[in-house]
Design an enzyme around this catalytic site. Structure first.
Site, PDB file in Angstrom:
ATOM      1  CB  SER A  68      -0.988  -0.247   1.214  1.00 27.08           C
ATOM      2  OG  SER A  68      -1.579  -1.296   1.485  1.00 27.08           O
TER       3      SER A  68
HETATM    4  N1  SAH Z   1      -0.716  -4.536   3.612  1.00 29.50           N
HETATM    5  C1  SAH Z   1      -0.438  -4.857   2.822  1.00 29.50           C
HETATM    6  C2  SAH Z   1      -1.278  -4.967   1.395  1.00 29.50           C
HETATM    7  C3  SAH Z   1      -1.504  -6.127   0.605  1.00 29.50           C
HETATM    8  S1  SAH Z   1      -2.576  -6.588  -0.424  1.00 29.50           S
HETATM    9  C4  SAH Z   1       1.051  -4.229   2.259  1.00 29.50           C
HETATM   10  O1  SAH Z   1       1.226  -2.900   2.814  1.00 29.50           O
HETATM   11  O2  SAH Z   1       2.044  -5.393   1.593  1.00 29.50           O
HETATM   12  C5  SAH Z   1      -3.584  -7.006   0.207  1.00 29.50           C
HETATM   13  C6  SAH Z   1      -2.945  -8.657   0.769  1.00 29.50           C
HETATM   14  O3  SAH Z   1      -4.626  -9.434   0.995  1.00 29.50           O
HETATM   15  C7  SAH Z   1      -2.711  -9.342  -0.741  1.00 29.50           C
HETATM   16  O4  SAH Z   1      -1.594  -9.671  -0.429  1.00 29.50           O
HETATM   17  C8  SAH Z   1      -3.884 -10.983  -0.788  1.00 29.50           C
HETATM   18  O5  SAH Z   1      -3.585 -11.420  -1.294  1.00 29.50           O
HETATM   19  C9  SAH Z   1      -4.650 -10.133   0.553  1.00 29.50           C
HETATM   20  N2  SAH Z   1      -5.766 -10.809   0.266  1.00 29.50           N
HETATM   21  C10 SAH Z   1      -6.796 -10.999  -0.358  1.00 29.50           C
HETATM   22  N3  SAH Z   1      -8.254 -11.097   0.011  1.00 29.50           N
HETATM   23  C11 SAH Z   1      -7.731 -11.499   1.160  1.00 29.50           C
HETATM   24  C12 SAH Z   1      -8.650 -12.888   2.707  1.00 29.50           C
HETATM   25  N4  SAH Z   1      -9.908 -13.389   2.231  1.00 29.50           N
HETATM   26  N5  SAH Z   1      -7.926 -13.575   3.138  1.00 29.50           N
HETATM   27  C13 SAH Z   1      -5.721 -13.038   3.336  1.00 29.50           C
HETATM   28  N6  SAH Z   1      -5.743 -12.492   2.625  1.00 29.50           N
HETATM   29  C14 SAH Z   1      -6.543 -12.108   1.797  1.00 29.50           C
END
Ligand code: SAH
Length: 220
Positions: A68
């Site tokens: 993010s």
């Molecule tokens: N805060 C993180 C954002 C990652 S993007 C950063 O800054 O790196 C969001 C993440 O949510 C992705 O890695 C995706 O695989 C995960 N995601 C999506 N749906 C999900 C779910 N139902 N349960 C767990 N993770 C999930």
């Protein structure tokens, strides 16, 4: 909190990121600003992207996911109003960057990622940086982590249509949850509070997240 963790390298870039992208845009929580000065964001992106790690944007982290934008991490973290005593659930570990920021500010962080390779990479990084208050698990985070519930705070880093009921059930009384709610075209950053067992919500502006996948997602 982890006084021993050091964010070696890119100190000036990190300082500028906090001043120009975060403090200047109105985030005043001194603990959040300090945590973001400490966590080495460049370690959470692939080597070729390190020079861009402190830019004002999200970046790809593989598996079609993104780390993010720094401001969004700061905004979500400050909306959680952490004091250091809280047990936090994070849904969507991704790179683990937000996880590390939470680990600086809370007592314990439980984070769930659905993609095993991302979870493994984040776990190795977090451990390598010296955090001892983080647990990362592979699974559908929308179902929560019932063995560890209730949580004082919950942060969801993927967009969905509404508050997944298991997450509200696992939110402690007086607790706070922050999550992006809307559709694939865009979402509203939403703060949910549990007051007397009731749900109170407040909107905090537009945002754009990768989709929450699985039960309680847009498609299901
Ligand atoms: N805060 C993180 C954002 C990652 S993007 C950063 O800054 O790196 C969001 C993440 O949510 C992705 O890695 C995706 O695989 C995960 N995601 C999506 N749906 C999900 C779910 N139902 N349960 C767990 N993770 C999930």
């Amino acid at each position: 909190m982890n006084p021993g963790v050091l964010g070696a390298g890119f100190e000036r870039e990190r300082e500028r990121m906090v001043d120009e992208q975060i403090a200047r845009r109105g985030i005043t929580d001194a603990r959040v600003l300090q945590a973001m000065r400490r966590v080495p964001r460049h370690r959470f992106v692939e080597e070729p992207l390190r020079d861009r790690a402190y830019g004002d944007h999200p970046l790809p982290i593989g598996e079609q996911q993104t780390i993010s934008q720094p401001y969004i991490v700061a905004l979500m973290t400050s909306l959680l109003a952490l004091h250091g005593t809280e047990k936090v659930l994070e849904v969507g570990t991704g790179s683990g960057y937000q996880t590390a920021v939470l680990a600086e500010l809370a007592r314990r962080v439980c984070s769930i990622e659905r993609l095993a390779p991302l979870a493994a990479r984040a776990r190795a990084l977090i451990e390598g940086l010296g955090y001892t208050n983080v647990w990362i698990r592979v699974g559908n985070g929308a179902l929560g982590w019932s063995d560890e519930a209730p949580f004082d705070r919950i942060l969801v880093a993927a967009g969905g249509p509404g508050v997944p009921p298991p997450l509200f059930e696992q939110l402690a009384e007086g607790g706070r949850m922050v999550l992006p709610l809307g559709d694939a075209e865009g979402q509203i950053l939403t703060l949910v509070e549990r007051v007397g067992g009731e749900m109170r919500t407040r909107a905090f502006g537009d945002c754009m997240f990768v989709p929450l996948v699985g039960k309680y997602a847009w498609e299901s």
